[in-house]
Design a protein around this motif. Structure first.
Motif, PDB file in Angstrom:
ATOM      1  N   GLY A   8      48.691  37.050  29.435  1.00 31.42           N
ATOM      2  CA  GLY A   8      49.992  37.283  29.649  1.00 31.42           C
ATOM      3  C   GLY A   8      50.634  38.705  29.131  1.00 31.42           C
ATOM      4  O   GLY A   8      51.822  38.837  29.054  1.00 31.42           O
ATOM      5  N   ASP A   9      49.765  39.617  29.043  1.00 26.43           N
ATOM      6  CA  ASP A   9      50.190  41.070  28.408  1.00 26.43           C
ATOM      7  C   ASP A   9      49.556  42.108  29.378  1.00 26.43           C
ATOM      8  O   ASP A   9      49.298  43.110  28.936  1.00 26.43           O
ATOM      9  N   SER A  10      49.477  41.757  30.722  1.00 25.08           N
ATOM     10  CA  SER A  10      48.966  42.504  31.617  1.00 25.08           C
ATOM     11  C   SER A  10      47.459  42.970  31.497  1.00 25.08           C
ATOM     12  O   SER A  10      46.921  44.055  31.887  1.00 25.08           O
ATOM     13  N   THR A  11      46.721  42.176  30.971  1.00 27.06           N
ATOM     14  CA  THR A  11      45.240  42.275  30.775  1.00 27.06           C
ATOM     15  C   THR A  11      44.682  41.090  31.283  1.00 27.06           C
ATOM     16  O   THR A  11      45.037  40.138  31.425  1.00 27.06           O
ATOM     17  N   ALA A  12      43.270  41.289  31.692  1.00 28.30           N
ATOM     18  CA  ALA A  12      42.426  40.099  31.797  1.00 28.30           C
ATOM     19  C   ALA A  12      41.255  40.166  30.988  1.00 28.30           C
ATOM     20  O   ALA A  12      40.585  41.203  30.955  1.00 28.30           O
ATOM     21  N   VAL A  13      40.685  39.063  30.305  1.00 29.65           N
ATOM     22  CA  VAL A  13      39.909  38.907  29.425  1.00 29.65           C
ATOM     23  C   VAL A  13      38.642  38.040  29.953  1.00 29.65           C
ATOM     24  O   VAL A  13      38.842  37.014  30.393  1.00 29.65           O
ATOM     25  N   VAL A  14      37.412  38.763  29.773  1.00 33.94           N
ATOM     26  CA  VAL A  14      36.299  37.892  30.171  1.00 33.94           C
ATOM     27  C   VAL A  14      35.700  37.089  28.899  1.00 33.94           C
ATOM     28  O   VAL A  14      35.299  37.681  28.032  1.00 33.94           O
ATOM     29  N   ASP A  15      35.567  35.843  29.100  1.00 31.97           N
ATOM     30  CA  ASP A  15      35.106  34.913  27.761  1.00 31.97           C
ATOM     31  C   ASP A  15      33.628  34.317  28.339  1.00 31.97           C
ATOM     32  O   ASP A  15      33.539  34.322  29.572  1.00 31.97           O
ATOM     33  N   THR A  16      33.086  33.812  27.207  1.00 35.00           N
ATOM     34  CA  THR A  16      31.835  33.167  27.469  1.00 35.00           C
ATOM     35  C   THR A  16      32.146  31.617  27.353  1.00 35.00           C
ATOM     36  O   THR A  16      32.666  31.329  26.142  1.00 35.00           O
ATOM     37  N   ARG A 321      36.776  45.080  46.198  1.00 32.85           N
ATOM     38  CA  ARG A 321      36.069  44.014  45.699  1.00 32.85           C
ATOM     39  C   ARG A 321      35.491  44.359  44.155  1.00 32.85           C
ATOM     40  O   ARG A 321      34.894  45.431  44.022  1.00 32.85           O
ATOM     41  N   PHE A 322      35.487  43.576  43.217  1.00 31.60           N
ATOM     42  CA  PHE A 322      35.247  43.673  41.927  1.00 31.60           C
ATOM     43  C   PHE A 322      34.179  42.484  41.599  1.00 31.60           C
ATOM     44  O   PHE A 322      34.177  41.439  41.681  1.00 31.60           O
ATOM     45  N   GLU A 323      33.127  42.857  40.731  1.00 36.86           N
ATOM     46  CA  GLU A 323      32.355  41.727  39.923  1.00 36.86           C
ATOM     47  C   GLU A 323      33.253  41.251  38.874  1.00 36.86           C
ATOM     48  O   GLU A 323      34.399  41.776  38.429  1.00 36.86           O
ATOM     49  N   LEU A 324      32.892  40.051  38.399  1.00 38.67           N
ATOM     50  CA  LEU A 324      33.629  39.291  37.623  1.00 38.67           C
ATOM     51  C   LEU A 324      33.781  40.252  36.197  1.00 38.67           C
ATOM     52  O   LEU A 324      35.085  40.012  35.496  1.00 38.67           O
ATOM     53  N   SER A 325      32.731  40.778  35.714  1.00 45.27           N
ATOM     54  CA  SER A 325      33.106  41.694  34.649  1.00 45.27           C
ATOM     55  C   SER A 325      34.078  42.809  34.781  1.00 45.27           C
ATOM     56  O   SER A 325      34.542  43.387  33.760  1.00 45.27           O
ATOM     57  N   GLU A 326      34.450  43.187  35.702  1.00 50.78           N
ATOM     58  CA  GLU A 326      35.529  44.162  36.135  1.00 50.78           C
ATOM     59  C   GLU A 326      36.895  43.541  36.417  1.00 50.78           C
ATOM     60  O   GLU A 326      37.751  44.221  37.113  1.00 50.78           O
ATOM     61  N   ALA A 327      36.998  42.353  35.933  1.00 54.37           N
ATOM     62  CA  ALA A 327      38.298  41.499  36.099  1.00 54.37           C
ATOM     63  C   ALA A 327      39.495  42.423  35.938  1.00 54.37           C
ATOM     64  O   ALA A 327      40.559  42.259  36.319  1.00 54.37           O
ATOM     65  N   ASP A 328      39.577  43.014  34.587  1.00 53.03           N
ATOM     66  CA  ASP A 328      40.601  43.807  34.196  1.00 53.03           C
ATOM     67  C   ASP A 328      41.185  44.587  35.085  1.00 53.03           C
ATOM     68  O   ASP A 328      42.176  44.751  35.539  1.00 53.03           O
ATOM     69  N   ALA A 329      40.060  45.391  35.507  1.00 51.91           N
ATOM     70  CA  ALA A 329      40.593  46.722  36.484  1.00 51.91           C
ATOM     71  C   ALA A 329      40.873  46.159  37.870  1.00 51.91           C
ATOM     72  O   ALA A 329      41.697  46.572  38.470  1.00 51.91           O
ATOM     73  N   LYS A 341      43.909  43.240  50.096  1.00 45.71           N
ATOM     74  CA  LYS A 341      43.664  42.251  49.299  1.00 45.71           C
ATOM     75  C   LYS A 341      42.543  42.548  48.174  1.00 45.71           C
ATOM     76  O   LYS A 341      41.656  43.498  48.553  1.00 45.71           O
ATOM     77  N   VAL A 342      42.595  42.145  46.787  1.00 46.57           N
ATOM     78  CA  VAL A 342      41.765  42.498  45.920  1.00 46.57           C
ATOM     79  C   VAL A 342      40.976  41.099  45.348  1.00 46.57           C
ATOM     80  O   VAL A 342      41.414  40.029  45.509  1.00 46.57           O
ATOM     81  N   CYS A 343      39.663  41.164  45.541  1.00 43.99           N
ATOM     82  CA  CYS A 343      38.740  39.846  45.667  1.00 43.99           C
ATOM     83  C   CYS A 343      37.705  40.257  44.373  1.00 43.99           C
ATOM     84  O   CYS A 343      37.095  41.205  44.305  1.00 43.99           O
ATOM     85  N   LEU A 344      37.606  39.114  43.535  1.00 44.54           N
ATOM     86  CA  LEU A 344      36.417  38.850  42.691  1.00 44.54           C
ATOM     87  C   LEU A 344      35.288  38.271  43.284  1.00 44.54           C
ATOM     88  O   LEU A 344      35.585  37.419  43.922  1.00 44.54           O
ATOM     89  N   VAL A 345      34.034  38.913  43.300  1.00 43.09           N
ATOM     90  CA  VAL A 345      32.957  38.213  44.094  1.00 43.09           C
ATOM     91  C   VAL A 345      31.665  38.153  42.984  1.00 43.09           C
ATOM     92  O   VAL A 345      31.482  39.005  41.908  1.00 43.09           O
TER      93      VAL A 345
END
Length: 350
Positions: A8-16, A321-329, A341-345
């Motif tokens: 909720g702070d204009s970021t996307a965080v990749v968790d395990t 298109r972006f990989e999951l690890s690039e979600a923030d970008a 459209k922007v998509c994660l693949v």
């Protein structure tokens, strides 16, 4: 597995996260693609807001993404329709299944307290694996890609429902206001439904250029050019059907003004207000207005079949298109200067 959360702070965080196990009536999907929706940006990405009367923030800190498609890799007890290896689209609301709206296939309008949206109240598609209710799955035809399926899951489904309501056909022209992902979808589907000509209106230069490159619209104009261009294309009559995908007061007004006498206008853009002169714009033109929110499960299945029949591929509107690890970008682009459209693949969908 990896999964994306939105603080909720204009970021996307990749968790395990652990890979979930399917329970009764559930399936585990290997996600192929997951779209980034404007609703997520407006209500979750920048800040956690309330939505649709929910008490407190609508987002519950789960894995984000309500536009997934993928392959069934495991089924829980009691699954009867889908099995391992099936390619599917996920309808992004899990409703109670018993209320009138759910029984009509409109789980989006379920009012049961147990209603849960993927990516909002339960884990969504921005992950390697997704636990889904079998009742929310739609078959993904072999002719369509996982990216196609992700787009059908929300934006294309929303556009299709709005166009079905106004009966788009070859008897007249279609005006599309707002050429973000949903507007691009409306233009493409309108072409498939047989609209005589499709006119697009969009204020952003980059989006007008992208729309022109898709070979979907007969004319693309800025709001300042719209009246003249609509008049030119329709020989002064206006468009028999119009859809506003902008969600803005100015866009909605433009759709109403650009509609022909006895025209039908669909409103699908979220937020904002509607303001119009009543007599000349509405009454004297005998307009009919339709308001539409997402679509139904049967209509989403119908759309996936129709797209194959029409020879149309939703992924054409994907600009990035972006990989999951690039979600923030990916989210930064989708919330800023994206053309389409922007998509994660994942894997084979890349």
């Amino acid at each position: 597995m990896r999964g994306v959360r939105l603080p909720g702070d204009s970021t996307a965080v990749v968790d395990t996260l652990p890979v979930p196990e399917p329970g009764p009536g559930q399936v585990l999907l290997r996600v192929g693609a997951s779209g980034i929706c404007g609703s997520d940006i407006g209500y979750i990405y920048r800040e956690h807001k309330t939505h649709r009367g929910i008490d407190g923030p609508a987002y519950r800190g789960v894995v984000a993404g309500h536009e997934p498609s993928g392959t069934v890799v495991r089924t829980g007890p009691g699954c009867r329709r889908f099995g391992t290896g099936d390619r599917v689209i996920v309808y992004h609301i899990a409703g109670c299944g018993l209320c009138d709206n759910c029984r009509r296939g409109y789980m989006i309008s379920c009012t049961d307290p147990g209603r849960a949206s993927y990516g909002w109240q339960r884990d969504g598609g921005h992950a390697e694996y997704l636990l889904a209710e079998e009742s929310t799955l739609v078959p993904l035809p072999d002719e369509l890609s996982f990216v196609d399926g992700a787009l059908i899951a929300c934006g294309f489904g929303t556009a299709y429902e709005g166009l079905r309501r106004i009966g788009v056909n070859g008897d007249g022209d279609l005006l599309v206001v707002g050429l973000g992902p949903v507007g691009l979808a409306a233009g493409m589907i309108g072409r498939g439904m047989g609209a005589a000509r499709v006119i697009g209106v969009e204020p952003a230069d980059r989006r007008r250029e992208w729309a022109r490159s898709l070979d979907v619209f007969d004319a693309v104009a800025s709001p300042e050019e719209a009246a003249e261009e609509i008049g030119r294309v329709t020989a002064g009559r206006g468009a028999a059907t119009a859809i506003d995908c902008s969600g803005s007061r100015a866009g909605r007004s433009l759709a109403l003004e650009g509609a022909a006498e006895w025209g039908r206008v669909s409103l699908v853009g979220e937020g904002g207000t509607l303001e119009t002169e009543v007599s000349d714009t509405l009454l004297h033109k005998q307009l009919t207005l339709y308001a539409s929110w997402v679509t139904s499960l049967p209509a989403m299945a119908e759309l996936s079949v129709n797209l194959v029949r029409w020879g149309l591929s939703p992924e054409r509107v994907v600009s990035d298109r972006f990989e999951l690890s690039e979600a923030d970008a990916a989210y930064r682009l989708a919330a800023g200067e994206s053309r389409g459209k922007v998509c994660l693949v994942n894997g084979e969908a890349a």
